[in-house]
Design a protein around this motif. Sequence first.
Motif, PDB file in Angstrom:
ATOM      1  N   TRP A 134      -0.816   3.475 -15.248  1.00  0.00           N
ATOM      2  CA  TRP A 134      -0.856   4.658 -14.392  1.00  0.00           C
ATOM      3  C   TRP A 134      -1.769   5.746 -14.964  1.00  0.00           C
ATOM      4  O   TRP A 134      -2.079   6.707 -14.279  1.00  0.00           O
ATOM      5  CB  TRP A 134       0.545   5.217 -14.190  1.00  0.00           C
ATOM      6  N   ASN A 175      -4.559   7.643 -13.100  1.00  0.00           N
ATOM      7  CA  ASN A 175      -5.029   6.502 -12.310  1.00  0.00           C
ATOM      8  C   ASN A 175      -4.392   6.430 -10.929  1.00  0.00           C
ATOM      9  O   ASN A 175      -4.842   5.638 -10.089  1.00  0.00           O
ATOM     10  CB  ASN A 175      -4.790   5.201 -13.073  1.00  0.00           C
ATOM     11  N   LEU A 176      -3.371   7.250 -10.695  1.00  0.00           N
ATOM     12  CA  LEU A 176      -2.782   7.325  -9.361  1.00  0.00           C
ATOM     13  C   LEU A 176      -3.409   8.439  -8.518  1.00  0.00           C
ATOM     14  O   LEU A 176      -3.231   8.470  -7.304  1.00  0.00           O
ATOM     15  CB  LEU A 176      -1.266   7.557  -9.454  1.00  0.00           C
ATOM     16  N   PRO A 178      -6.707   9.338  -7.717  1.00  0.00           N
ATOM     17  CA  PRO A 178      -7.771   9.109  -6.722  1.00  0.00           C
ATOM     18  C   PRO A 178      -7.259   8.615  -5.377  1.00  0.00           C
ATOM     19  O   PRO A 178      -7.683   9.098  -4.321  1.00  0.00           O
ATOM     20  CB  PRO A 178      -8.665   8.067  -7.398  1.00  0.00           C
ATOM     21  N   ALA A 179      -6.342   7.652  -5.388  1.00  0.00           N
ATOM     22  CA  ALA A 179      -5.835   7.110  -4.120  1.00  0.00           C
ATOM     23  C   ALA A 179      -5.037   8.153  -3.360  1.00  0.00           C
ATOM     24  O   ALA A 179      -5.094   8.214  -2.124  1.00  0.00           O
ATOM     25  CB  ALA A 179      -4.980   5.875  -4.392  1.00  0.00           C
ATOM     26  N   GLU A 180      -4.290   8.985  -4.090  1.00  0.00           N
ATOM     27  CA  GLU A 180      -3.513  10.034  -3.411  1.00  0.00           C
ATOM     28  C   GLU A 180      -4.433  11.075  -2.775  1.00  0.00           C
ATOM     29  O   GLU A 180      -4.237  11.473  -1.621  1.00  0.00           O
ATOM     30  CB  GLU A 180      -2.557  10.705  -4.393  1.00  0.00           C
ATOM     31  N   ALA A 182      -7.420  10.672  -1.823  1.00  0.00           N
ATOM     32  CA  ALA A 182      -8.169  10.052  -0.726  1.00  0.00           C
ATOM     33  C   ALA A 182      -7.402  10.098   0.590  1.00  0.00           C
ATOM     34  O   ALA A 182      -8.004  10.057   1.672  1.00  0.00           O
ATOM     35  CB  ALA A 182      -8.509   8.607  -1.072  1.00  0.00           C
ATOM     36  N   LYS A 183      -6.084  10.219   0.498  1.00  0.00           N
ATOM     37  CA  LYS A 183      -5.273  10.323   1.709  1.00  0.00           C
ATOM     38  C   LYS A 183      -5.373  11.708   2.353  1.00  0.00           C
ATOM     39  O   LYS A 183      -4.975  11.877   3.505  1.00  0.00           O
ATOM     40  CB  LYS A 183      -3.805  10.028   1.395  1.00  0.00           C
ATOM     41  N   SER A 190       1.473  11.117  -8.456  1.00  0.00           N
ATOM     42  CA  SER A 190       0.633  11.292  -9.641  1.00  0.00           C
ATOM     43  C   SER A 190       1.016  12.502 -10.477  1.00  0.00           C
ATOM     44  O   SER A 190       0.442  12.719 -11.548  1.00  0.00           O
ATOM     45  CB  SER A 190      -0.836  11.410  -9.224  1.00  0.00           C
TER      46      SER A 190
END
Length: 341
Positions: A134, A175-176, A178-180, A182-183, A190
Amino acid sequence: MKLASLRDGSRDGRLVLVSRDLTRYTVAGGIAPTLQRALDDWDLLRPRLEALAYDLELGAVPSERFREHQALSPLPRAYQWADGSAYVNHVALVRKARGAEMPESFWTDPLMYQGGSDSFLPPRAPIRMASETWGIDLEGEVAVITGDVPMGVDVEAAGKAIRLVMLVNDVSLRNLIPAELAKGFGFFQSKPSSAFSPVAVTPDELADAWDGGRLHRPLSVELNGAPFGLADAGTDMTFDFPTLVAHAAKTRPLGAGTIIGSGTVSNRGADGGPGRAIAVGGVGYSCLAELRMVETILSGAPKTSFLRFGDTVRIEMKDAQGHSIFGAIEQVVEETDAAAG
């Protein structure tokens, strides 16, 4: 005054006054059972708390040995925790490392996110995570606790609403992120529970180190017993705390007990560029991500890993005489079963 919340089996702990040298405490339950209760009626209760703190220094009231490992975060849970990013140098490095331009507005309009405030970690509690993948990171910060703040308050009035100052380890799972992001809805998974210093202090306790908006002392960060960061919290702070409080209150009132964070303390290098590690004459860093950004800028890729299970983080600030001001946040990273929590 220096205030702390000690373990007593309840969620919010019991409020105590701590001596200036952090060696003794006396219970404040006759004035307010918890720190939140004191903040709710600060104008009425502060003189009584100050009188008790004075008597503690004189040895005129019963006291016991203060042990930092018995302390919860000063507010073990809070109605609101909003973390800013006052050190724009830190933001600039993040974006530069990934080749992104930084909007000019970042220098005039603070960044801020609303974090989880229902389960702060005690300052000596472990950081328990299910996976090293993570990207577990520390973030050494300064924070203030406010009284009630009206919506639309100006900066001067916002400064007067600052009641207490403390330190933070705002744990991040890099590491969590970027995806969050992006939403388009911001941080959540994160940003796990943060930990705060064993004591929170009134601004007057900081003397000349507090200028009304910034705390001018180095923030010591150690990783596995070795110096990692010694950035000055008052240097390169683009937005001071009154500005951050006013920003948070632009469209809503803030209730007593709101915590506002500075974001990761970050200093530029002496040449105006990225900061340098302590080992090569710089003041180091207050989070691993910043070191990794500098490594990426200089060599094209990060070399340093994020936190591993078994790593120990220590965050502290000392006065000009070398005495700890807030006590130390000291945490070990431990593996936990994700299902068990």
